[in-house]
Design an enzyme around this catalytic site. Structure first.
Site, PDB file in Angstrom:
ATOM      1  N   CYS A   8     -21.475  47.787  -2.280  1.00  0.00           N
ATOM      2  CA  CYS A   8     -20.127  47.387  -2.668  1.00  0.00           C
ATOM      3  C   CYS A   8     -19.923  45.927  -2.261  1.00  0.00           C
ATOM      4  CB  CYS A   8     -19.094  48.266  -1.977  1.00  0.00           C
ATOM      5  SG  CYS A   8     -19.344  50.018  -2.319  1.00  0.00           S
ATOM      6  N   CYS A  34     -18.035  44.805   1.164  1.00  0.00           N
ATOM      7  CA  CYS A  34     -18.387  45.503   2.413  1.00  0.00           C
ATOM      8  C   CYS A  34     -19.559  44.826   3.117  1.00  0.00           C
ATOM      9  CB  CYS A  34     -18.735  46.954   2.085  1.00  0.00           C
ATOM     10  SG  CYS A  34     -19.348  47.888   3.494  1.00  0.00           S
ATOM     11  N   GLU A  84     -23.338  51.666  14.587  1.00  0.00           N
ATOM     12  CA  GLU A  84     -22.030  51.417  15.176  1.00  0.00           C
ATOM     13  C   GLU A  84     -21.166  52.665  15.133  1.00  0.00           C
ATOM     14  OE1 GLU A  84     -20.623  47.686  15.095  1.00  0.00           O
ATOM     15  OE2 GLU A  84     -21.837  46.964  13.432  1.00  0.00           O
ATOM     16  N   CYS A 110     -12.751  48.620   8.987  1.00  0.00           N
ATOM     17  CA  CYS A 110     -13.450  49.141   7.803  1.00  0.00           C
ATOM     18  C   CYS A 110     -14.243  48.044   7.120  1.00  0.00           C
ATOM     19  CB  CYS A 110     -12.463  49.641   6.750  1.00  0.00           C
ATOM     20  SG  CYS A 110     -11.266  50.792   7.325  1.00  0.00           S
ATOM     21  N   CYS A 119     -14.744  56.793  14.604  1.00  0.00           N
ATOM     22  CA  CYS A 119     -15.351  56.497  13.304  1.00  0.00           C
ATOM     23  C   CYS A 119     -16.856  56.395  13.500  1.00  0.00           C
ATOM     24  CB  CYS A 119     -14.784  55.182  12.771  1.00  0.00           C
ATOM     25  SG  CYS A 119     -15.541  54.651  11.228  1.00  0.00           S
TER      26      CYS A 119
HETATM   27  N1  SAH Z   1     -19.646  54.670   2.351  1.00  0.00           N
HETATM   28  C1  SAH Z   1     -18.454  55.424   2.461  1.00  0.00           C
HETATM   29  C2  SAH Z   1     -17.899  55.452   3.875  1.00  0.00           C
HETATM   30  C3  SAH Z   1     -17.978  54.178   4.658  1.00  0.00           C
HETATM   31  S1  SAH Z   1     -16.991  52.837   4.072  1.00  0.00           S
HETATM   32  C4  SAH Z   1     -17.406  54.914   1.486  1.00  0.00           C
HETATM   33  O1  SAH Z   1     -17.612  53.853   0.897  1.00  0.00           O
HETATM   34  O2  SAH Z   1     -16.419  55.595   1.294  1.00  0.00           O
HETATM   35  C5  SAH Z   1     -15.371  53.375   4.606  1.00  0.00           C
HETATM   36  C6  SAH Z   1     -14.209  52.724   3.883  1.00  0.00           C
HETATM   37  O3  SAH Z   1     -14.141  51.324   4.177  1.00  0.00           O
HETATM   38  C7  SAH Z   1     -14.294  52.837   2.355  1.00  0.00           C
HETATM   39  O4  SAH Z   1     -13.095  53.356   1.860  1.00  0.00           O
HETATM   40  C8  SAH Z   1     -14.485  51.411   1.918  1.00  0.00           C
HETATM   41  O5  SAH Z   1     -13.923  51.222   0.636  1.00  0.00           O
HETATM   42  C9  SAH Z   1     -13.777  50.641   2.988  1.00  0.00           C
HETATM   43  N2  SAH Z   1     -14.210  49.255   3.121  1.00  0.00           N
HETATM   44  C10 SAH Z   1     -15.434  48.752   2.932  1.00  0.00           C
HETATM   45  N3  SAH Z   1     -15.445  47.411   3.138  1.00  0.00           N
HETATM   46  C11 SAH Z   1     -14.182  47.070   3.474  1.00  0.00           C
HETATM   47  C12 SAH Z   1     -13.554  45.843   3.830  1.00  0.00           C
HETATM   48  N4  SAH Z   1     -14.236  44.702   3.896  1.00  0.00           N
HETATM   49  N5  SAH Z   1     -12.248  45.847   4.144  1.00  0.00           N
HETATM   50  C13 SAH Z   1     -11.544  47.009   4.105  1.00  0.00           C
HETATM   51  N6  SAH Z   1     -12.079  48.195   3.789  1.00  0.00           N
HETATM   52  C14 SAH Z   1     -13.390  48.237   3.470  1.00  0.00           C
HETATM   53 FE1  SF4 Z   2     -19.886  50.765  -0.179  1.00  0.00          FE
HETATM   54 FE2  SF4 Z   2     -19.876  49.882   2.341  1.00  0.00          FE
HETATM   55 FE3  SF4 Z   2     -19.203  52.440   1.805  1.00  0.00          FE
HETATM   56 FE4  SF4 Z   2     -21.744  51.591   1.551  1.00  0.00          FE
HETATM   57  S1  SF4 Z   2     -20.543  51.673   3.460  1.00  0.00           S
HETATM   58  S2  SF4 Z   2     -20.604  52.835   0.089  1.00  0.00           S
HETATM   59  S3  SF4 Z   2     -21.480  49.517   0.798  1.00  0.00           S
HETATM   60  S4  SF4 Z   2     -18.103  50.608   1.183  1.00  0.00           S
END
Ligand code: SAH
Ligand code: SF4
Length: 350
Positions: A114, A117, A90, A334, A103
């Protein structure tokens, strides 16, 4: 299978063309791939027809293909881009009045797990190549007639995946995005976001050409962070903050901390005070993100007042912003990237 050209740096193209060609041919092909952004070799009109045909027998440009796209009521658009092996990733375009933010993804899925996510639910399928990372930007620039060398365009590596677990390709893509003879963006307009892979942050710090760094903090104590980001067991919060203190910022640069607020979990005033203490001594800013909910995510979004209260406390220490959710209605926000198709979206919305 023909090999993709997108992702090759100038020296690699020179090697590929070999000694049988005048040296400037490599530059012409490089220019066609990244500045002109041709989709087919036959459009690289600076090259002699014979060379184009010869190349076409073993190579393709290798740009991603629009498998599907979804338009949000707020103007953002989520693309599902098909890669050469049939998998897809994506990329999201978020137009604003004075800038456009793209993005992009760095992996198919993500191994970091996480708990808030959606991408985590996919697990890791594979790393993207440098060409597949650059290709998302060139695809969107082409499709929307955006000029990557203008100050309007920003790229954030915040889509699917953990960029620092694919650091070599992420850095190679950054070089191609920033080379004036290639895509031509300023490194100031590219940001890479990490969940805090400490040794890779140190490696990134040593790279000659690197994007800005954002760190997904998301918690204010080790215990709390472990619960939502299991990677904290390997890279504890104290060590992460030390790596941040040591990170060599360029004169114009600030560290960005992202903090996803989860209702009644990490959104209290005490949390905000701890965040302020953690980042207070750094040249940094904090972006607050209200959780974007999704199926299978065991958390809820806090009320807007909670975000404002949190912001007013963190702001006493460092600049603190509330990130506007974009594209929530099309699962483009995000943490919502999970290759959801229209059919699945309809089911989720029932
Ligand atoms: N893996 C990297 C980059 C992709 S995630 C990272 O974790 O930083 C990009 C951002 O989206 C991160 O800051 C993460 O904390 C946030 N994120 C992930 N799941 C989310 C959600 N359900 N709602 C809001 N932000 C989220
Ligand atoms: Fe965590 Fe999602 Fe970022 Fe992967 S993409 S590091 S699971 S927030």
């Amino acid at each position: 299978m023909p090999e993709p050209l997108l992702g090759l740096e100038l020296v690699e193209i020179q090697q590929l063309l070999g000694t049988g060609q005048p040296r400037f041919r490599a530059r012409q092909l490089y220019h066609a791939l990244y500045s002109q952004r041709v989709l087919n070799l036959s459009d690289a009109s600076a090259l002699p027809r014979e060379l184009r045909l010869k190349l076409a027998s073993s190579y393709v440009v290798g740009a991603p293909v629009d498998e599907n796209h979804f338009d949000s009521s707020d103007g953002s658009r989520r693309y599902l881009l098909r890669l050469s092996d049939g998998r897809s990733v994506e990329a999201v375009l978020m137009p604003e009045e004075n800038r456009d933010t793209v993005c992009i993804s760095t992996q198919v899925g993500c191994p970091v797990n996480c708990r808030f996510c959606l991408t985590a639910l996919m697990g890791l399928e594979r790393n993207l190549t440098a060409g597949e990372i650059v290709g998302q930007v060139t695809f969107i620039a082409n499709r929307h007639k955006l000029d990557p060398s203008s100050a309007r365009l920003n790229v954030v590596m915040m889509g699917m995946g953990e960029p620092l677990l694919n650091l070599d390709n992420t850095l190679k893509a950054t070089r191609l995005l920033t080379d004036k003879a290639a895509v031509g963006m300023s490194p100031r307009r590219i940001t890479v976001s990490t969940s805090g892979i400490i040794p890779k942050m140190r490696e990134l710090a040593r790279a000659e050409i690197r994007p800005k760094l954002a760190i997904s903090l998301n918690a204010s104590t080790d215990l709390q962070r472990r619960e939502i980001m299991p990677i904290t067991r390997k890279y504890p919060l104290a060590d992460l903050m030390e790596a941040c203190r040591e990170y060599p910022l360029r004169p114009w640069e600030k560290l960005t901390f992202e903090y996803v607020l989860l209702r009644d979990f990490n959104d209290t005033e005490a949390d905000a005070r701890r965040v302020a203490r953690l980042v207070g001594r750094l040249r940094a800013k904090v972006n607050l993100i209200a959780l974007n909910p999704g199926p299978g995510i065991p958390f809820e979004t806090p009320a807007p007042e909670r975000l404002l209260a949190f912001q007013s406390i963190v702001r006493r220490a460092v600049p603190c912003f509330i990130r506007k959710p974009r594209g929530r209605d099309i699962y483009a926000a995000c943490g919502q990237l999970k290759r959801m198709t229209a059919g699945e979206e309809a089911l989720v919305n029932l």
